[in-house]
Write a protein that holds these residues in place. Structure first.
Motif, mmCIF file in Angstrom:
data_model
loop_
_atom_site.group_PDB
_atom_site.id
_atom_site.type_symbol
_atom_site.label_atom_id
_atom_site.label_comp_id
_atom_site.label_asym_id
_atom_site.label_seq_id
_atom_site.Cartn_x
_atom_site.Cartn_y
_atom_site.Cartn_z
ATOM 1 N N LYS A 176 71.888 6.023 83.514
ATOM 2 C CA LYS A 176 73.285 5.982 83.064
ATOM 3 C C LYS A 176 73.506 4.875 82.046
ATOM 4 O O LYS A 176 74.166 5.063 81.018
ATOM 5 C CB LYS A 176 74.215 5.788 84.263
ATOM 6 C CG LYS A 176 74.276 6.974 85.212
ATOM 7 C CD LYS A 176 75.165 6.655 86.413
ATOM 8 C CE LYS A 176 75.190 7.826 87.389
ATOM 9 N NZ LYS A 176 76.000 7.514 88.602
ATOM 10 N N ASN A 178 71.376 3.434 80.079
ATOM 11 C CA ASN A 178 70.661 3.640 78.817
ATOM 12 C C ASN A 178 71.193 4.800 77.996
ATOM 13 O O ASN A 178 70.869 4.939 76.819
ATOM 14 C CB ASN A 178 69.157 3.814 79.088
ATOM 15 C CG ASN A 178 68.525 2.527 79.596
ATOM 16 O OD1 ASN A 178 69.122 1.457 79.493
ATOM 17 N ND2 ASN A 178 67.328 2.624 80.144
ATOM 18 N N SER A 179 72.030 5.620 78.604
ATOM 19 C CA SER A 179 72.673 6.690 77.840
ATOM 20 C C SER A 179 74.069 6.263 77.393
ATOM 21 O O SER A 179 74.634 6.843 76.468
ATOM 22 C CB SER A 179 72.764 7.974 78.677
ATOM 23 O OG SER A 179 73.559 7.759 79.835
ATOM 24 N N ASP A 180 74.619 5.226 78.044
ATOM 25 C CA ASP A 180 75.941 4.724 77.701
ATOM 26 C C ASP A 180 75.994 3.236 78.059
ATOM 27 O O ASP A 180 76.064 2.873 79.228
ATOM 28 C CB ASP A 180 77.014 5.486 78.488
ATOM 29 C CG ASP A 180 78.423 5.014 78.180
ATOM 30 O OD1 ASP A 180 78.582 4.088 77.341
ATOM 31 O OD2 ASP A 180 79.375 5.542 78.794
ATOM 32 N N ILE A 181 75.929 2.357 77.037
ATOM 33 C CA ILE A 181 75.848 0.914 77.312
ATOM 34 C C ILE A 181 77.094 0.372 78.009
ATOM 35 O O ILE A 181 77.081 -0.735 78.533
ATOM 36 C CB ILE A 181 75.580 0.105 76.024
ATOM 37 C CG1 ILE A 181 76.718 0.276 75.013
ATOM 38 C CG2 ILE A 181 74.242 0.459 75.417
ATOM 39 C CD1 ILE A 181 76.613 -0.683 73.839
ATOM 40 N N LYS A 182 78.173 1.169 78.030
ATOM 41 C CA LYS A 182 79.354 0.736 78.777
ATOM 42 C C LYS A 182 79.069 0.721 80.286
ATOM 43 O O LYS A 182 79.841 0.150 81.059
ATOM 44 C CB LYS A 182 80.540 1.647 78.469
ATOM 45 C CG LYS A 182 81.070 1.500 77.040
ATOM 46 C CD LYS A 182 82.263 2.405 76.805
ATOM 47 C CE LYS A 182 82.779 2.265 75.384
ATOM 48 N NZ LYS A 182 83.944 3.170 75.119
ATOM 49 N N LYS A 183 77.971 1.379 80.673
ATOM 50 C CA LYS A 183 77.584 1.400 82.085
ATOM 51 C C LYS A 183 76.437 0.434 82.359
ATOM 52 O O LYS A 183 75.702 0.568 83.324
ATOM 53 C CB LYS A 183 77.197 2.822 82.490
ATOM 54 C CG LYS A 183 78.382 3.787 82.421
ATOM 55 C CD LYS A 183 77.993 5.198 82.820
ATOM 56 C CE LYS A 183 79.210 6.129 82.726
ATOM 57 N NZ LYS A 183 78.861 7.539 83.069
ATOM 58 N N THR A 245 76.072 -6.918 74.851
ATOM 59 C CA THR A 245 75.215 -6.081 75.684
ATOM 60 C C THR A 245 73.873 -5.914 74.980
ATOM 61 O O THR A 245 73.827 -5.589 73.787
ATOM 62 C CB THR A 245 75.846 -4.695 75.926
ATOM 63 O OG1 THR A 245 77.079 -4.874 76.641
ATOM 64 C CG2 THR A 245 74.926 -3.821 76.760
ATOM 65 N N ASP A 247 70.602 -3.739 74.838
ATOM 66 C CA ASP A 247 70.180 -2.424 75.325
ATOM 67 C C ASP A 247 68.719 -2.423 75.771
ATOM 68 O O ASP A 247 68.046 -3.464 75.773
ATOM 69 C CB ASP A 247 70.479 -1.329 74.299
ATOM 70 C CG ASP A 247 69.640 -1.425 73.032
ATOM 71 O OD1 ASP A 247 68.550 -2.031 73.080
ATOM 72 O OD2 ASP A 247 70.056 -0.884 71.993
ATOM 73 N N HIS A 253 74.525 -5.628 71.003
ATOM 74 C CA HIS A 253 75.771 -4.907 70.745
ATOM 75 C C HIS A 253 76.916 -5.848 71.137
ATOM 76 O O HIS A 253 77.028 -6.246 72.298
ATOM 77 C CB HIS A 253 75.850 -3.623 71.576
ATOM 78 C CG HIS A 253 74.705 -2.671 71.339
ATOM 79 N ND1 HIS A 253 74.774 -1.652 70.417
ATOM 80 C CD2 HIS A 253 73.468 -2.608 71.889
ATOM 81 C CE1 HIS A 253 73.626 -0.986 70.417
ATOM 82 N NE2 HIS A 253 72.820 -1.553 71.306
#
Length: 314
Positions: A176, A178-183, A245, A247, A253
């Motif tokens: 999750k 790695n598909s969406d850095i918000k997570k 963040t 990644d 980011h």
């Protein structure tokens, strides 16, 4: 006996007394005998697992319930806990309550199983000066050194390894994030920042456990990692603090400033613009950034950085 030690015992006993006075209200029940550790005094127990009620040792924020206690009951009013930072045992006041409840190192625990081979106790939830004697979200299991070595014929590090369920759960969190850095979530092995330029110095802050201040945990070292970065020969003197963040491949980011602007939108926009520029130049070009990992899996995680620029050379 040191004054600090005496005060800690007194405070723990006062809390336990208040708790058991409150639980005694209502219909009278037979008095319950206080728990005693006489039968296991002097035995060193090593924690092998610490789990939530769902059987996992990780939660959705990446917090890992590390089984790191080394415990020895010394006397009626003291127990020793091992400090990996200091490399030795320290005695802590031990307050005994009824219904198998006791207090050590500011933790309220309820014994479920006690023998010379193993201990199992619940970590009780405390709110202010009260605890719920019947509610716990965490179970701690400890084995004696003799049991691990001579009966199980293994090493404590083997017993402390993450379970298959933990691995599957963490793998899901990693996918999750790695598909969406918000997570992004906290990495058990935090991000590494390695300077590649003699004019840049980076240091990750480390919690310092203190017996005097009753601060024993170093969880923030990975839950909220903070890095202090100093850049010499900068284009000008500056000082910026912000979150970013990192990644799974080590790319930065920008997240948000760690400064309060009190409604000054122009100042905030300028801060973000300049600090983003510093991140995209100095931090990306003068450092090698290794992403954080949990159970050996690289994933997005958030860091806080304090970046100070100094025009002069070292």
């Amino acid at each position: 006996m040191p004054v600090i030690y005496q005060k800690a015992i007194k405070n723990a006993l006062l809390i336990l007394t208040a708790i058991f006075s409150l639980t005694a209200c209502g219909p009278k029940k037979k008095d319950k005998t206080k728990i005693s550790f006489k039968s296991v005094e002097g035995i060193t127990f090593l924690e092998v697992s610490r789990k939530q009620n769902n059987g996992l040792s990780f939660n959705e924020y990446g917090f890992h319930l590390m089984p790191d206690w080394r415990l020895r009951f010394v006397s009626e009013d003291s127990a020793a806990l091992y400090s990996p930072v200091k490399g030795k045992f320290f005695n802590f006041p031990l307050a005994l309550g009824t219904d198998s409840v006791f207090n050590i190192a500011h933790a309220f625990l309820k014994m479920k199983v006690m023998s010379k081979d193993s201990l199992i106790f619940l970590l009780l939830e405390a709110q202010g000066d009260s605890i719920n004697l019947n509610k716990s979200r965490v179970t701690m299991r400890l084995y004696s050194e003799d049991y691990i070595k001579n009966k199980l014929k293994t090493d404590v590090s083997v017993l402390q390894r993450a379970s298959k369920r933990d691995s599957v759960y963490v793998r899901g969190l990693v996918a999750k994030a790695n598909s969406d850095i918000k997570k992004a979530f906290a990495a058990s092995q935090p991000v590494q920042m390695i300077s590649t330029n003699p004019n840049l110095a980076v240091n990750q802050r480390k919690a310092k456990p203190s017996l005097i201040d009753n601060k024993y945990s170093t969880d923030d070292d990975y839950l909220n990692p903070v890095y202090d970065i100093v850049i010499h020969k900068a284009y000008q003197n500056f000082d910026y603090s912000f979150k970013a963040t990192i990644d799974s491949v080590g790319v930065w980011h920008y997240d948000k400033p760690l400064v309060v602007f009190l409604g000054d939108d122009a100042a905030e926009k300028n801060f973000i613009k300049v600090s983003t520029g510093i991140m995209n130049t100095y931090l990306k070009l003068f450092m090698k950034t290794v992403p954080g990992k949990t159970l050996g899996m690289a994933h997005a995680s958030t860091v806080a950085v304090n970046v100070k620029g100094i025009m002069a050379a070292k």
